[in-house]
Design a protein around this motif. Sequence first.
Motif, PDB file in Angstrom:
ATOM      1  N   THR A 241       4.969 -10.052  -4.157  1.00 45.51           N
ATOM      2  CA  THR A 241       4.311  -9.600  -2.928  1.00 45.51           C
ATOM      3  C   THR A 241       4.488  -8.101  -2.751  1.00 45.51           C
ATOM      4  OG1 THR A 241       4.733 -11.744  -1.886  1.00 45.51           O
ATOM      5  CG2 THR A 241       4.190  -9.907  -0.436  1.00 45.51           C
ATOM      6  N   LEU A 242       5.691  -7.623  -3.036  1.00 47.90           N
ATOM      7  CA  LEU A 242       5.960  -6.190  -2.947  1.00 47.90           C
ATOM      8  C   LEU A 242       5.131  -5.420  -3.971  1.00 47.90           C
ATOM      9  CD1 LEU A 242       7.700  -4.039  -1.521  1.00 47.90           C
ATOM     10  CD2 LEU A 242       9.404  -4.354  -3.329  1.00 47.90           C
ATOM     11  N   TYR A 243       5.004  -5.949  -5.146  1.00 48.78           N
ATOM     12  CA  TYR A 243       4.222  -5.290  -6.197  1.00 48.78           C
ATOM     13  C   TYR A 243       2.768  -5.115  -5.747  1.00 48.78           C
ATOM     14  CZ  TYR A 243       2.552  -4.123 -10.888  1.00 48.78           C
ATOM     15  OH  TYR A 243       1.998  -3.474 -11.954  1.00 48.78           O
ATOM     16  N   ALA A 244       2.228  -6.120  -5.085  1.00 45.03           N
ATOM     17  CA  ALA A 244       0.843  -6.038  -4.598  1.00 45.03           C
ATOM     18  C   ALA A 244       0.687  -4.942  -3.554  1.00 45.03           C
ATOM     19  CB  ALA A 244       0.413  -7.380  -4.023  1.00 45.03           C
ATOM     20  N   MET A 245       1.766  -4.618  -2.844  1.00 46.51           N
ATOM     21  CA  MET A 245       1.698  -3.519  -1.873  1.00 46.51           C
ATOM     22  C   MET A 245       1.621  -2.166  -2.575  1.00 46.51           C
ATOM     23  SD  MET A 245       4.569  -4.738   0.889  1.00 46.51           S
ATOM     24  CE  MET A 245       4.568  -6.384   1.592  1.00 46.51           C
ATOM     25  N   PHE A 246       2.272  -2.055  -3.714  1.00 41.77           N
ATOM     26  CA  PHE A 246       2.237  -0.813  -4.473  1.00 41.77           C
ATOM     27  C   PHE A 246       0.937  -0.648  -5.255  1.00 41.77           C
ATOM     28  CE2 PHE A 246       6.767  -0.892  -3.679  1.00 41.77           C
ATOM     29  CZ  PHE A 246       7.107   0.455  -3.610  1.00 41.77           C
ATOM     30  N   PHE A 247       0.367  -1.764  -5.674  1.00 40.30           N
ATOM     31  CA  PHE A 247      -0.851  -1.733  -6.475  1.00 40.30           C
ATOM     32  C   PHE A 247      -1.884  -2.665  -5.849  1.00 40.30           C
ATOM     33  CE2 PHE A 247       2.789  -0.837  -9.196  1.00 40.30           C
ATOM     34  CZ  PHE A 247       2.407   0.373  -9.775  1.00 40.30           C
ATOM     35  N   PRO A 248      -2.411  -2.282  -4.678  1.00 42.95           N
ATOM     36  CA  PRO A 248      -3.321  -3.177  -3.956  1.00 42.95           C
ATOM     37  C   PRO A 248      -4.688  -3.273  -4.634  1.00 42.95           C
ATOM     38  CG  PRO A 248      -3.233  -1.041  -2.885  1.00 42.95           C
ATOM     39  CD  PRO A 248      -2.209  -1.012  -3.980  1.00 42.95           C
ATOM     40  N   THR A 249      -5.341  -4.395  -4.418  1.00 42.30           N
ATOM     41  CA  THR A 249      -6.717  -4.549  -4.870  1.00 42.30           C
ATOM     42  C   THR A 249      -7.639  -3.882  -3.849  1.00 42.30           C
ATOM     43  OG1 THR A 249      -6.882  -6.688  -3.750  1.00 42.30           O
ATOM     44  CG2 THR A 249      -6.198  -6.694  -6.064  1.00 42.30           C
ATOM     45  N   GLU A 250      -8.893  -3.782  -4.177  1.00 42.65           N
ATOM     46  CA  GLU A 250      -9.839  -3.109  -3.296  1.00 42.65           C
ATOM     47  C   GLU A 250      -9.886  -3.777  -1.926  1.00 42.65           C
ATOM     48  OE1 GLU A 250     -14.572  -1.793  -3.242  1.00 42.65           O
ATOM     49  OE2 GLU A 250     -13.704  -2.840  -4.970  1.00 42.65           O
ATOM     50  N   GLY A 251      -9.819  -2.969  -0.885  1.00 42.70           N
ATOM     51  CA  GLY A 251      -9.856  -3.491   0.475  1.00 42.70           C
ATOM     52  C   GLY A 251      -8.495  -3.791   1.069  1.00 42.70           C
ATOM     53  N   GLN A 252      -7.440  -3.719   0.261  1.00 44.26           N
ATOM     54  CA  GLN A 252      -6.091  -3.965   0.758  1.00 44.26           C
ATOM     55  C   GLN A 252      -5.392  -2.637   1.037  1.00 44.26           C
ATOM     56  OE1 GLN A 252      -4.373  -6.423  -2.390  1.00 44.26           O
ATOM     57  NE2 GLN A 252      -4.483  -8.191  -1.041  1.00 44.26           N
ATOM     58  N   ASP A 253      -4.416  -2.689   1.934  1.00 40.33           N
ATOM     59  CA  ASP A 253      -3.640  -1.502   2.257  1.00 40.33           C
ATOM     60  C   ASP A 253      -2.464  -1.371   1.298  1.00 40.33           C
ATOM     61  OD1 ASP A 253      -5.169  -0.680   4.434  1.00 40.33           O
ATOM     62  OD2 ASP A 253      -4.142  -2.091   5.757  1.00 40.33           O
ATOM     63  N   SER A 254      -2.140  -0.146   0.931  1.00 35.18           N
ATOM     64  CA  SER A 254      -0.952   0.090   0.114  1.00 35.18           C
ATOM     65  C   SER A 254       0.278   0.173   1.011  1.00 35.18           C
ATOM     66  CB  SER A 254      -1.106   1.391  -0.676  1.00 35.18           C
ATOM     67  OG  SER A 254      -1.255   2.483   0.201  1.00 35.18           O
ATOM     68  N   ILE A 255       1.431   0.206   0.414  1.00 33.65           N
ATOM     69  CA  ILE A 255       2.671   0.222   1.176  1.00 33.65           C
ATOM     70  C   ILE A 255       2.768   1.521   1.980  1.00 33.65           C
ATOM     71  CG2 ILE A 255       4.043   1.252  -0.705  1.00 33.65           C
ATOM     72  CD1 ILE A 255       6.321  -0.686   0.246  1.00 33.65           C
ATOM     73  N   PRO A 256       3.125   1.451   3.261  1.00 32.28           N
ATOM     74  CA  PRO A 256       3.275   2.673   4.060  1.00 32.28           C
ATOM     75  C   PRO A 256       4.486   3.475   3.597  1.00 32.28           C
ATOM     76  CG  PRO A 256       3.042   0.715   5.451  1.00 32.28           C
ATOM     77  CD  PRO A 256       3.319   0.233   4.070  1.00 32.28           C
ATOM     78  N   TRP A 257       4.403   4.803   3.712  1.00 34.34           N
ATOM     79  CA  TRP A 257       5.502   5.655   3.274  1.00 34.34           C
ATOM     80  C   TRP A 257       5.446   6.991   4.014  1.00 34.34           C
ATOM     81  CZ3 TRP A 257       4.157  10.380   1.121  1.00 34.34           C
ATOM     82  CH2 TRP A 257       2.809  10.517   0.768  1.00 34.34           C
ATOM     83  N   THR A 258       6.599   7.663   4.056  1.00 33.80           N
ATOM     84  CA  THR A 258       6.680   9.023   4.582  1.00 33.80           C
ATOM     85  C   THR A 258       7.680   9.811   3.748  1.00 33.80           C
ATOM     86  OG1 THR A 258       8.430   8.435   6.171  1.00 33.80           O
ATOM     87  CG2 THR A 258       6.139   8.356   6.973  1.00 33.80           C
ATOM     88  N   LEU A 259       7.623  11.116   3.919  1.00 35.13           N
ATOM     89  CA  LEU A 259       8.603  12.011   3.316  1.00 35.13           C
ATOM     90  C   LEU A 259       9.365  12.725   4.424  1.00 35.13           C
ATOM     91  CD1 LEU A 259       6.456  13.837   0.580  1.00 35.13           C
ATOM     92  CD2 LEU A 259       8.003  11.912   0.220  1.00 35.13           C
ATOM     93  N   ASP A 260      10.677  12.873   4.241  1.00 34.40           N
ATOM     94  CA  ASP A 260      11.418  13.790   5.095  1.00 34.40           C
ATOM     95  C   ASP A 260      12.082  14.823   4.207  1.00 34.40           C
ATOM     96  OD1 ASP A 260      13.769  12.626   4.070  1.00 34.40           O
ATOM     97  OD2 ASP A 260      13.988  11.277   5.774  1.00 34.40           O
TER      98      ASP A 260
END
Length: 299
Positions: A241-260
Motif C-alpha cells: 500500500t505504501l509503495y502505491a503511494m510512492f508510485f501512484p497510477t494515473e488519477g491517484q495522489d502520491s504520498i504527501p511530503w514537505t522539506l524543512d
Amino acid sequence: MKNRKLASLLLAGVFMSGCIRGVNPAETAGTTNDSEAQMTAETAGILETELPLETNAETEGQIETAGMEVQTVSEESTEEQSHALLYQVNEQKDNYMEEDCIYVTGQAVEILTPGYDALNEAMAADANVRWMDAMSQAADWIDDVREMVEDQRMEHGSIEWESMVQRADPKVVSVAFERYFYMGGAHPWMYTEGRTWDSEMGTLLQLTDVVQDVEQVYEAAVLYLQKETDVADFGETYADTLYAMFFPTEGQDSIPWTLDEEALTLYIDQGSIAPYAMGAIEVILPYAAYPEMVLAQYQ
C-alpha cells in the motif's frame, strides 16, 4: 482521495470575499504601538491589520495576531534564520449556506519578502483551487447535512485546513496543510497535504524533482516504520500500500511530503496503512542520515 489539480484562477492574493489580508509590517512604521494592533474594516469585507514594527523577546520568531501568523527574524538569528523569508498566514472564512450549517475555514500563505512575485502568484492559485474544491465539497453534502441537522444528529458540517509552514527561504517554501472534514458519522476525516515550491521560480515541485531516487526514499520509509512503529498491527500488505503511494497510477495522489531545514518528511494518512485508531504517521528522513537522498540545491 484528494484532487489537487492547479487551476489558472485570479491570483493577486484574493481568494474569496471574507479573506483576511495582512499588511507588511514595514509599511506601518509609526502607526502602531506594542500594546495592540490597529484594525480597520474595509467595505469590501477585507480586514487590513497593521502589525507593530518591533517585537519583544516573547513575540520574536512567530506571532499570531488578528487571525494571522507572521514570521519575524530577531537580531540574534542564526545564519540559517537570517536567510528566512518573511511570511504571513491569511485566514479564509465562509459560512457556506449558513442555514445548512456547513462551515468552511482555511488558511493561505503569503510571502512578504520583496522579489517573490512568481512564488506568491503560484501559492495564491493553489489556495484558490483548495478553496473552490472545499466549496464544491460543501455543495455536494448540502442535502445530507440538512437532513442530519433537522434530525438533530449533528450540529453542522465542517471543512477546515491549517497551513503549517515547514520552511520558507530563498530555496524553497514548503507547507503542510492539515485538513479536517466532517459531515456526520462516527469521526471526522483528517489528513495532510504537502506543497513545496521553488522560491525563485514559483514552480510547484514534485517528489521526483527534489530526490535522487524515489525507490530509495520508499525503502528508507519502510525501514523507518519498522524501527519507529509497531508494524505488526499494520497488516501484511502495508508495504505494498505504501509503495502505491510512492508510485501512484494515473488519477491517484502520491504520498504527501514537505522539506524543512533538516529533513524530508512524509505524511501517511490515518487509516491508510494502519488501523484508524493508530492515527496519522510522519516519516522523518534527516539529511544528515541520508546526505545524498535530497538534491543539494534543496537541502
